[in-house]
Structure formats: structure tokens, C-alpha cells
Design a protein around this motif. Structure first.
Motif, PDB file in Angstrom:
ATOM      1  N   ARG A  32      12.863   9.083  -0.590  1.00 17.30           N
ATOM      2  CA  ARG A  32      11.474   9.293  -0.209  1.00 17.30           C
ATOM      3  C   ARG A  32      10.679   8.039  -0.534  1.00 17.30           C
ATOM      4  NH1 ARG A  32      10.518  14.336   1.314  1.00 17.30           N
ATOM      5  NH2 ARG A  32       8.261  14.012   1.257  1.00 17.30           N
ATOM      6  N   MET A  33       9.828   7.631   0.382  1.00 18.97           N
ATOM      7  CA  MET A  33       8.954   6.496   0.149  1.00 18.97           C
ATOM      8  C   MET A  33       7.712   6.941  -0.619  1.00 18.97           C
ATOM      9  SD  MET A  33       9.287   4.651   3.889  1.00 18.97           S
ATOM     10  CE  MET A  33       9.183   6.192   4.781  1.00 18.97           C
ATOM     11  N   PRO A  34       7.059   6.007  -1.311  1.00 20.67           N
ATOM     12  CA  PRO A  34       5.884   6.380  -2.114  1.00 20.67           C
ATOM     13  C   PRO A  34       4.817   7.069  -1.268  1.00 20.67           C
ATOM     14  CG  PRO A  34       6.588   4.151  -2.648  1.00 20.67           C
ATOM     15  CD  PRO A  34       7.386   4.576  -1.459  1.00 20.67           C
ATOM     16  N   GLN A  35       4.440   8.262  -1.689  1.00 14.60           N
ATOM     17  CA  GLN A  35       3.414   9.022  -0.988  1.00 14.60           C
ATOM     18  C   GLN A  35       2.795  10.002  -1.975  1.00 14.60           C
ATOM     19  OE1 GLN A  35       1.906   8.726   1.666  1.00 14.60           O
ATOM     20  NE2 GLN A  35       1.201  10.661   2.528  1.00 14.60           N
ATOM     21  N   ASP A  36       1.479   9.914  -2.184  1.00 17.33           N
ATOM     22  CA  ASP A  36       0.801  10.823  -3.091  1.00 17.33           C
ATOM     23  C   ASP A  36      -0.616  11.073  -2.593  1.00 17.33           C
ATOM     24  OD1 ASP A  36      -0.787   8.587  -3.880  1.00 17.33           O
ATOM     25  OD2 ASP A  36       0.694   8.040  -5.395  1.00 17.33           O
ATOM     26  N   ALA A  37      -1.383  11.814  -3.397  1.00 17.39           N
ATOM     27  CA  ALA A  37      -2.722  12.199  -2.971  1.00 17.39           C
ATOM     28  C   ALA A  37      -3.669  11.012  -2.872  1.00 17.39           C
ATOM     29  CB  ALA A  37      -3.287  13.228  -3.949  1.00 17.39           C
ATOM     30  N   HIS A  38      -3.291   9.850  -3.443  1.00 19.08           N
ATOM     31  CA  HIS A  38      -4.131   8.660  -3.350  1.00 19.08           C
ATOM     32  C   HIS A  38      -4.159   8.077  -1.940  1.00 19.08           C
ATOM     33  CE1 HIS A  38      -3.712   7.609  -7.923  1.00 19.08           C
ATOM     34  NE2 HIS A  38      -4.648   8.493  -7.689  1.00 19.08           N
ATOM     35  N   GLN A  39      -3.121   8.359  -1.164  1.00 18.39           N
ATOM     36  CA  GLN A  39      -2.906   7.604   0.068  1.00 18.39           C
ATOM     37  C   GLN A  39      -3.746   8.119   1.227  1.00 18.39           C
ATOM     38  OE1 GLN A  39      -1.246   4.850  -0.223  1.00 18.39           O
ATOM     39  NE2 GLN A  39      -0.735   5.409  -2.345  1.00 18.39           N
ATOM     40  N   LYS A  40      -4.268   7.200   1.994  1.00 14.09           N
ATOM     41  CA  LYS A  40      -5.018   7.513   3.203  1.00 14.09           C
ATOM     42  C   LYS A  40      -4.101   7.632   4.409  1.00 14.09           C
ATOM     43  CE  LYS A  40      -8.631   5.415   6.107  1.00 14.09           C
ATOM     44  NZ  LYS A  40      -9.554   4.268   6.225  1.00 14.09           N
ATOM     45  N   ALA A  57      -1.582  -9.744  -4.735  1.00 12.44           N
ATOM     46  CA  ALA A  57      -1.096  -8.431  -4.305  1.00 12.44           C
ATOM     47  C   ALA A  57      -2.078  -7.776  -3.341  1.00 12.44           C
ATOM     48  CB  ALA A  57      -0.881  -7.523  -5.510  1.00 12.44           C
ATOM     49  N   PRO A  58      -1.571  -6.911  -2.453  1.00  8.34           N
ATOM     50  CA  PRO A  58      -2.477  -6.077  -1.655  1.00  8.34           C
ATOM     51  C   PRO A  58      -3.073  -4.990  -2.528  1.00  8.34           C
ATOM     52  CG  PRO A  58      -0.210  -5.456  -1.241  1.00  8.34           C
ATOM     53  CD  PRO A  58      -0.160  -6.640  -2.160  1.00  8.34           C
ATOM     54  N   LEU A  59      -4.129  -4.356  -2.041  1.00  8.78           N
ATOM     55  CA  LEU A  59      -4.793  -3.331  -2.833  1.00  8.78           C
ATOM     56  C   LEU A  59      -3.927  -2.092  -2.998  1.00  8.78           C
ATOM     57  CD1 LEU A  59      -8.480  -3.347  -1.546  1.00  8.78           C
ATOM     58  CD2 LEU A  59      -7.480  -4.543  -3.489  1.00  8.78           C
ATOM     59  N   ALA A  60      -4.015  -1.491  -4.181  1.00  9.73           N
ATOM     60  CA  ALA A  60      -3.446  -0.165  -4.399  1.00  9.73           C
ATOM     61  C   ALA A  60      -4.468   0.850  -3.911  1.00  9.73           C
ATOM     62  CB  ALA A  60      -3.135   0.038  -5.876  1.00  9.73           C
ATOM     63  N   GLU A  61      -4.007   1.866  -3.186  1.00  3.69           N
ATOM     64  CA  GLU A  61      -4.903   2.815  -2.538  1.00  3.69           C
ATOM     65  C   GLU A  61      -5.415   3.872  -3.508  1.00  3.69           C
ATOM     66  OE1 GLU A  61      -7.117   3.145  -0.467  1.00  3.69           O
ATOM     67  OE2 GLU A  61      -6.066   3.386   1.446  1.00  3.69           O
ATOM     68  N   CYS A  62      -6.652   4.345  -3.251  1.00  8.80           N
ATOM     69  CA  CYS A  62      -7.244   5.398  -4.073  1.00  8.80           C
ATOM     70  C   CYS A  62      -8.454   5.971  -3.336  1.00  8.80           C
ATOM     71  CB  CYS A  62      -7.681   4.822  -5.423  1.00  8.80           C
ATOM     72  SG  CYS A  62      -8.352   6.042  -6.565  1.00  8.80           S
ATOM     73  N   GLN A 105     -10.830   7.527 -11.329  1.00  6.84           N
ATOM     74  CA  GLN A 105      -9.481   7.364 -10.798  1.00  6.84           C
ATOM     75  C   GLN A 105      -9.181   5.908 -10.474  1.00  6.84           C
ATOM     76  OE1 GLN A 105      -9.019   9.975  -7.401  1.00  6.84           O
ATOM     77  NE2 GLN A 105      -6.973  10.593  -8.024  1.00  6.84           N
ATOM     78  N   LEU A 106     -10.134   5.269  -9.798  1.00  7.08           N
ATOM     79  CA  LEU A 106      -9.930   3.885  -9.373  1.00  7.08           C
ATOM     80  C   LEU A 106      -9.845   2.960 -10.587  1.00  7.08           C
ATOM     81  CD1 LEU A 106      -9.722   1.816  -7.080  1.00  7.08           C
ATOM     82  CD2 LEU A 106     -12.221   1.685  -7.080  1.00  7.08           C
TER      83      LEU A 106
END
Length: 577
Positions: free
Chosen positions: A116-124, A444-449, A529-530
Motif C-alpha cells: 500500500r502506498m502512503p495514504q491517510d486523512a492528511h491527503q487531498k 523537499a516538497p511539502l508534506a500535505e495537511c 496539526q500542521l
């Protein structure tokens, strides 16, 4: 051949375009163009849209009369979707594309990996969507046509000559309506793996070209099977080799299978040899619905790159600059990232905001990214198609032991594409990384939140606030994110931002607060959170590039505020030097 195996068309109708010939004077386009993009595939269109977003006019010369035909790129990553959103073309990708988060690998009849690839509630956005390249190109083309004020596309226009100089290039273009010459300040070569521009400049790709061949078969079949990446090692339908299966929109299924050693590639793609193999695969998968073939093709894996992507006033991107193995879906995605990196830098140079040296950082960063992609892609390729007896022995051992020893399953993981961090970028500023403990480092690219975004309002109702994500702050500008700043910090940052604006460098200061301010733009991080994800203490500052990569970051109180805005001047002034 039975009726069930009659070839059917793709569930897509491409628009066709006539030859484009500009008004000429003595066989020449009299208007010198700031940028000519050679090639109208995903990379060319993304480059054109990126330049247009910065107000730069661009001409795209495309040899064909429509978007591509056949099975090419089919998987678009989260990072690419973020870029496509900034280019104004995302809705079609999400409406038609099939999102997926993982896949399964089988050894003969046993499942040996479920990744599974990274996927959580942070992701748009989803980690991956399946979408055929003809649709990818069409959605990007639609966005280009909406920017006809800045983007001109010349169809059926084949580049047949280029004279590159220190101050630009003279291009020779051939069309069914006649041939002509045109001059450009800059040329972006996005003309694919068989790049005319690359060959005309005498540039040679370096690296490894693998001997194995793979057949692509697109079929149409209704199935309720979920969208996930399927890999079959040594299956009954293709003993000793590998088969990959991807579900696509419109009930299209993409099947890639490796040819056996000694098989004739020309004979291998004949219907009488392809279709029984597909039938056997579907029977093994338990798929019993009627199906019809659409298209067949053949390819081999390459791990090749140029050493530099800038040559005088010519910049190479996508497959014209590098050829990456398809395993891990890095081809089109790395090309879209090339376009995103290049567009803002080229726009800044053209508009006099930066010197030409900024474009050397395009080459530095994207060559580095290619080597990262090739490292992972090569590992996947050598596992999919072992190049020697020793590799084959190792693969058999891993596959046969993976069921009883799950810790070995990581060796089977296809290592899907992910955003690249430019750790050694010449643009990176100092990074107080040891003081953060979390968050994206410089390069680095931004981490999503998820966050709330606030825009000032002149009405009596006060500021306008809406739900969004931190990647939404990435626009065609530099951005300073100041976490829980004291008024003194904002008072020190704002004049420096204004000084950069006076130099023509777009920049905005956005405070990150726990509640909406009165009458000011901001990011609201009500639950913290951010700040937690970014390891940011009160007063911390992140400086972001127009492409969403971090230029630098500081924890509060450790540096004079002048050092923060100087991060932008570092990137620009270094290039002017």
C-alpha cells in the motif's frame, strides 16, 4: 480469429487539427518568440501551461494532428496531480481517472505481497490514478486552449532543423502547408524518446538499455475487480516470466508481459500469438466476461539520461532528457516534474527576475532526480526481468520464501514513484533541521495537511475562510509560512517581502495561526496539526519556492528576520551573479 477477438477501438475519440502555418515574410516567421516548446505531449503541455501561468507567451510545435494514440503512460502520481491542479487541468483527471492505493504480487498461484502506498486523512489527492495518456494529453490540451492568449499550438508542424546559439536558436519547421524558419530566445525540447532536438544537437543518452522485451496489450472487458496494480511472477500463462495488469477507465485493461528468451519480437505481437496468451491470463485470474483486444505494442526497458539538461538556449525535458524504466511508473511523472521545475525558472529568466544561471539549477536538480528514479527503476527492472543467472536465482529464492518469511516481501515491492527531495540543490538555504525533528527539509516538497485558508475581505462580513490543504498555498510565487508569529516578526518580514515585490519577485507572507485574523490572509491550523507535522515551534518560518519545494526553514528566535527573506534573494541573486 473468432468474433470475440475482433479488435475494437478505444472508448475515446480524439479531435484532429489542421496544419498551422503563421503569417510569413520571405519564408520566415517574422516574430521572434520568447519560448518554443517542441512536442505537445504531457511534458510539452505542462511546460506551456506553467509558462502561461507566469505570463510568458509560448509556441508549441507538434508534429501530429491530435493527441497520442495507443497505450503509453497510464499512471499519474499524487505529486503530478498537485502540479496539474496548479496548471488548471485537475478536474478531468479526477473525474475520469481510477484512483488506487496499492497492489498485489503473485508467485505462480500464491500471493506474496500486498503493498500500500502512503495514504491517510492528511491527503487531498490519491497516491495514484490510472488514466490513459490520450486522456492525460486531452485534459492538458483543453487547459492550453483556454490560455490561447499566451499559448499557440501549431499542429502538423515537424521540426526538421535547429541551429542553437548563445543568444537563442533558429528552427526549421515543415508542415503540409509549407516549410518555414522561426527564431526563439529559448527552446524546450519535449519531443520524446526519439527526440529530434537531442539528436540534432549531437547529445547522447548514457546508461543501460536492457535486452528483454515486453508486449503491451490493451483489451476491453467489464469486471468488478478493484483498481490495483497486479504482478504475476512465473504464472501458468507465461512460465518463467512476468505479467503486469492495470485497470483503466472505460473498461480498458492494460496487460504487459515479458517475452521469453529467444522469442521473436516481431512475431510476438501478431494477434495469433498475443490473444491466446491473454485468454490464458484471464482464465488464470478467474475473469470469465467477454473481452476484445484494442491495441498491441512492444517495448524494452531503458535506464538512460543526459548528463546535462541545458545546452546553450535549449532545455531538454521528459523522455528527450531521460528514459526511465516503466516499473514504478516514473516516466510521465518525472517528465511532469521536469516541466514544473523548469517553467518558473525559465519565466523568471525571460522576465529579467533572475539570471540564466537559475536554469543551471533546473539541470542540477532534475539530473539528480533522474538518478534517484533510475536507482529505484533499475532495481525494479532487474527484479522483473533478471539480467543474469545470479539475479534469476536470487529472485526465485525471494519469491519462493516470501510466503513463509514476510520480511522478504519488501524485496518484491515495485517502489512506486514518489516526489524527489533536492538534497544537494544549489538553491537550498540553511536548514535548522536538527531543531525541527519533523517536517520537509530544504529541497523537499511539502508534506500535505488539511488547514483552513483565509483571504481578506472588504465587506462587513469579515475575512473569507474555507477548508483546504497546505499545498493550496503553493502559487506562482514564493511563500513565507510563519508559524504563530509574534507581531514583531511579521513587522520585520513584511518590509522585506515588499522589497522583493519591488524587484518584481512575487512573494507573500502567510502567518499560520490557531484562529482567523482580522482582515489579513493566513493559514489557520486550529488543532496544531500542521505545526506538529512540520515540527514548527512558535516563530518558525518555512520559505517555499513557486514549485512547492522548501527553500529553507528556521526555528523562531535563532536568526535575524533578515535571514528569512534572504533565502529568496539567495536563489535569485545567486543566479544573477
Amino acid at each position: 480469429m473468432s468474433a470475440a477477438y475482433e479488435f475494437v477501438p478505444y472508448p475515446f475519440t480524439a479531435r484532429t487539427y489542421g496544419a498551422s502555418l503563421p503569417p510569413l515574410h520571405d519564408g520566415r516567421d517574422p516574430q521572434r518568440r520568447p519560448v518554443v516548446v517542441v512536442g505537445g505531449g504531457p511534458v510539452g503541455y505542462c511546460t506551456a501551461l506553467g509558462l502561461a501561468n507566469h505570463g510568458v507567451p509560448v509556441v508549441v510545435v507538434e508534429a501530429d494532428d491530435s493527441v497520442c494514440f495507443g497505450s503509453r503512460a497510464i499512471c499519474i502520481s499524487r505529486r503530478s496531480l498537485e502540479i496539474v491542479e496548479r496548471l488548471g487541468a485537475l478536474p478531468g483527471f479526477l473525474a475520469e481517472g481510477l484512483p488506487w492505493t496499492g497492489g498485489r504480487s503473485y508467485y505462480r498461484d500464491q500471493e506474496v505481497l500486498h503493498f500500500r502506498m502512503p495514504q491517510d486523512a492528511h491527503q487531498k489527492l490519491p497516491p495514484m490514478v490510472n488514466l490513459a495518456q490520450y486522456s492525460i494529453e486531452q485534459f492538458l490540451l483543453d487547459a492550453c486552449e483556454k490560455r490561447s492568449d499566451l499559448i499557440e499550438i501549431r499542429w502538423q508542424s515537424r521540426l526538421v532543423g535547429i541551429d542553437s546559439r548563445d543568444d537563442g536558436a533558429r528552427l526549421q519547421v515543415s508542415t503540409p502547408e509549407g516549410d518555414y524558419a522561426m527564431d526563439a530566445d529559448w527552446v524546450v525540447a519535449a519531443d520524446g524518446g526519439r527526440s529530434f532536438v537531442r539528436d540534432a544537437l549531437g547529445l547522447k543518452l548514457q546508461g543501460t538499455s536492457y535486452e528483454g522485451r515486453y508486449v503491451i496489450v490493451d483489451i476491453q472487458m467489464e469486471s468488478s475487480r478493484p483498481t490495483e496494480r497486479l504482478a504475476y511472477f512465473d504464472p501458468d500463462c507465461n512460465r518463467g516470466s512476468t505479467v503486469l495488469v492495470h485497470k483503466q477507465p472505460g473498461n480498458v485493461w492494460r496487460i504487459d508481459y515479458q517475452l521469453q528468451e529467444g522469442e521473436d519480437p516481431d512475431a510476438a505481437i501478431l494477434p495469433e500469438n498475443v490473444l491466446p496468451r491473454v485468454h490464458s491470463l484471464l482464465a488464470m485470474m478467474g475473469e470469465t466476461a467477454p473481452w476484445s483486444p484494442i491495441w498491441t505494442g512492444i517495448y524494452k526497458a531503458n535506464a538512460l539520461t543526459l548528463n546535462r539538461y541545458r545546452h546553450q538556449r535549449v532545455l531538454l525535458a521528459g523522455d528527450a532528457a531521460h528514459l526511465v524504466p516503466i516499473f514504478g511508473v516514473r516516466g510521465a511523472n518525472s517528465g511532469i516534474d521536469d516541466a514544473d521545475n523548469l517553467a518558473w525558472k525559465l519565466a523568471y529568466v525571460i522576465q529579467g527576475k533572475a539570471g540564466e544561471g537559475l536554469l543551471d539549477s533546473y539541470s542540477d536538480e532534475r539530473v539528480y532526480a533522474t538518478h534517484e528514479n533510475l536507482s529505484y527503476g533499475t532495481k525494479s527492472t532487474e527484479f522483473m526481468a533478471p539480467p543474469s543467472f545470479a539475479f534469476d536465482l536470487m529472485r526465485r529464492a525471494v519469491l519462493s520464501l516470501a510466503v513463509a518469511h514476510p520480511q522478504l516481501a519488501s524485496l518484491i515491492n515495485p517502489r512506486q514513484t514518489s516526489a524527489i527531495t533536492y538534497l544537494r540543490s544549489p538553491l537550498n538555504a540553511q536548514d535548522d533541521g536538527a531543531l525541527f525533528g519533523a517536517g520537509p527539509v530544504a529541497g523537499a516538497p511539502l508534506a500535505e495537511c488539511p488547514v483552513q485558508l483565509v483571504a481578506p475581505s472588504t465587506s462587513a462580513e469579515g475575512p473569507r475562510m474555507w477548508a483546504g490543504h497546505v499545498t493550496d498555498v503553493v502559487q506562482n510565487r514564493f511563500t513565507l509560512l510563519a508559524f504563530a508569529p509574534q507581531p514583531t516578526l511579521l513587522q520585520a518580514l513584511q518590509p522585506q517581502a515588499e522589497a522583493l515585490l519591488a524587484r518584481g519577485i512575487p512573494i507573500v507572507v502567510l502567518p499560520v495561526l490557531d484562529a482567523a485574523p482580522a482582515g489579513a490572509a493566513a493559514v489557520v491550523d486550529a488543532e496544531g496539526q500542521l505545526a506538529t507535522l512540520y515540527g514548527a515551534l512558535p516563530g518558525a518560518v518555512y520559505v517555499l519556492r513557486p514549485d512547492g519545494h522548501v527553500l529553507g526553514r528556521w526555528q523562531g528566535g535563532l536568526h535575524a528576520p533578515a535571514d528569512l527573506a534572504a533565502t529568496v534573494r539567495h536563489a535569485i541573486d545567486k543566479a544573477l551573479a
